[in-house]
Design a protein around this motif. Structure first.
Motif: not given
Length: 119
Positions: A100-110
């Motif tokens: 029912r759920f999906l965990a993930y890591m999000q990498q962004t660049v600022d």
């Protein structure tokens, strides 16, 4: 799969086998076979994980340098984009045991620029 009967491998940046970059390869450990799922043009999956029921994958990837996404990919090769952003890598996707759920890591660049005076 979590039972170890199948292994999925996807291409990524730096692979020497350029023919494999647009595919997801499935190895069947029980029957000693393999098959490829062809991805849509210019789609590169950087991270994949099996769905909880073992009948699909979740993938984090990109199309060119302008679109990053999370996809659901079934064993027939049908892909559905679940999330997309212009600048964000989605990696380490982990579905919950109940699916029912999906965990993930999000990498962004600022980035910022500052002007320093009188120092």
């Amino acid at each position: 799969r979590s039972d170890g009967t199948q292994i999925a491998v996807t291409g990524s940046v730096g692979l020497t086998d350029m023919d494999h970059r647009d595919k997801l390869r499935l190895y069947d450990m029980k029957h000693h076979t393999q098959r490829d799922l062809t991805l849509p043009p210019k789609v590169l999956l950087l991270s994949i994980s099996w769905s909880a029921d073992g009948r699909a994958f979740y993938g984090g990837g990109q199309r060119g340098n302008e679109e990053f996404f999370i996809v659901h990919l079934d064993l027939s090769g049908n892909m559905k984009i679940l999330a997309r952003k212009p600048v964000a890598y989605y990696v380490q996707l982990v579905p919950s045991p109940d699916g029912r759920f999906l965990a993930y890591m999000q990498q962004t660049v600022d980035s910022n620029a500052f002007l320093l005076e009188n120092f």
